[in-house]
Enzyme design. Structure first.
Site, PDB file in Angstrom:
ATOM      1  N   ARG A 101       0.941  -1.187   0.027  1.00 37.08           N
ATOM      2  CA  ARG A 101       0.007  -0.056   0.025  1.00 37.08           C
ATOM      3  C   ARG A 101       0.839   1.297   0.109  1.00 37.08           C
ATOM      4  O   ARG A 101       1.696   1.408   0.909  1.00 37.08           O
ATOM      5  CB  ARG A 101      -0.889   0.126   1.120  1.00 37.08           C
ATOM      6  CG  ARG A 101      -1.718   1.021   1.177  1.00 37.08           C
ATOM      7  CD  ARG A 101      -3.041   1.150   2.293  1.00 37.08           C
ATOM      8  NE  ARG A 101      -2.457   1.008   3.750  1.00 37.08           N
ATOM      9  CZ  ARG A 101      -3.234   1.002   4.744  1.00 37.08           C
ATOM     10  NH1 ARG A 101      -4.736   1.082   4.520  1.00 37.08           N
ATOM     11  NH2 ARG A 101      -2.687   0.828   5.935  1.00 37.08           N
ATOM     12  N   THR A 118      -1.037   7.522  -1.184  1.00 34.65           N
ATOM     13  CA  THR A 118      -2.534   7.333  -1.693  1.00 34.65           C
ATOM     14  C   THR A 118      -3.331   6.245  -1.265  1.00 34.65           C
ATOM     15  O   THR A 118      -4.453   6.319  -1.467  1.00 34.65           O
ATOM     16  CB  THR A 118      -2.106   7.259  -3.385  1.00 34.65           C
ATOM     17  OG1 THR A 118      -1.411   6.151  -3.521  1.00 34.65           O
ATOM     18  CG2 THR A 118      -1.280   8.149  -3.935  1.00 34.65           C
ATOM     19  N   ASP A 144       3.722  -6.218  10.383  1.00 38.43           N
ATOM     20  CA  ASP A 144       4.546  -5.727  11.455  1.00 38.43           C
ATOM     21  C   ASP A 144       4.343  -6.779  12.457  1.00 38.43           C
ATOM     22  O   ASP A 144       5.314  -7.018  13.117  1.00 38.43           O
ATOM     23  CB  ASP A 144       4.290  -4.383  11.467  1.00 38.43           C
ATOM     24  CG  ASP A 144       4.825  -3.365  10.461  1.00 38.43           C
ATOM     25  OD1 ASP A 144       5.565  -4.064   9.521  1.00 38.43           O
ATOM     26  OD2 ASP A 144       4.522  -2.307  10.424  1.00 38.43           O
TER      27      ASP A 144
END
Length: 209
Positions: free
Chosen positions: A104, A108, A203
């Site tokens: 991603r 944007t 993560d």
């Protein structure tokens, strides 16, 4: 949200709570995700077609059900999708695997593709797309579109958490694709993260930031 199934099994909800906790370790988060993926896999494969096979038990002969048709495909949206993929492969080790590399763009929030590898004959197989978070839905929409272009016709989407905005956007883009999730949370924040959520699944799974 007729196309959405929320798996409210007590074990799923219990494990999800521990995944949400900030203090849960990387190892604990990874283990819980793998365990939940087994339970989500049960739900998404509930309606797989069966046929009968004649077998001989130690005591008698009988006709017994087996899966019908070609082996299904698990399509992992990298990298976080692999956390769900591993558990599902424990349950269905003969499944084929597709990998869809998307990240991603944080400016944007749009997906950027960097990798795609899938079996050739998707048109005759159930394809289950896995990605822990259905947030903005941009990556999920792009992944499903890529699979459709490759020929997939029977597709389902499995995620751990979804945001109402993501569900609405995904179902608008792909109204033919059912969604299976453990929970639909409150909202997205201004950065496109699910709230209250559990943070960034990738993560937390891999111990990165």
């Amino acid at each position: 949200m007729d196309s959405v199934t929320v798996v409210d099994h007590p074990l799923v909800q219990h494990k999800l709570t521990f995944m949400r906790k900030r203090e849960t370790s990387t190892a604990g988060f990874r283990r819980l995700l793998r365990e939940i993926s087994l339970l989500l896999c049960y739900e998404v494969t509930r309606e797989l077609p069966l046929t009968m096979e004649h077998v001989e038990t130690p005591l008698a002969e009988m006709d017994s059900p087996v899966l019908e048709g070609k082996k299904l495909v698990f399509a992992s949206v990298l990298r976080a999708g692999n956390g769900l993929l591993e558990g599902m492969l424990d349950l269905v080790p003969s499944a084929r695997v597709a990998h869809i590399g998307l990240y991603r763009d944080h400016a944007t929030l749009e997906p950027v593709e960097y990798y795609f590898k899938a079996p050739e004959d998707l048109s005759d197989r159930l394809t289950v797309v896995v990605d822990p978070m259905l947030a903005t839905a941009n990556s999920a929409i792009a992944a499903v579109q890529k699979l459709k272009e490759r020929g997939a016709r029977d597709i389902r989407f499995v995620c751990l958490l979804a945001a109402p905005e993501g569900v609405a956007k995904f179902t608008k883009a792909h109204p033919d694709i059912p969604i299976v999730t453990a929970a639909i949370d409150e909202k997205l924040n201004e950065k496109g993260y699910i709230v209250p959520g559990l943070g960034d699944a990738g993560d937390r799974m891999y111990g990165t930031k």
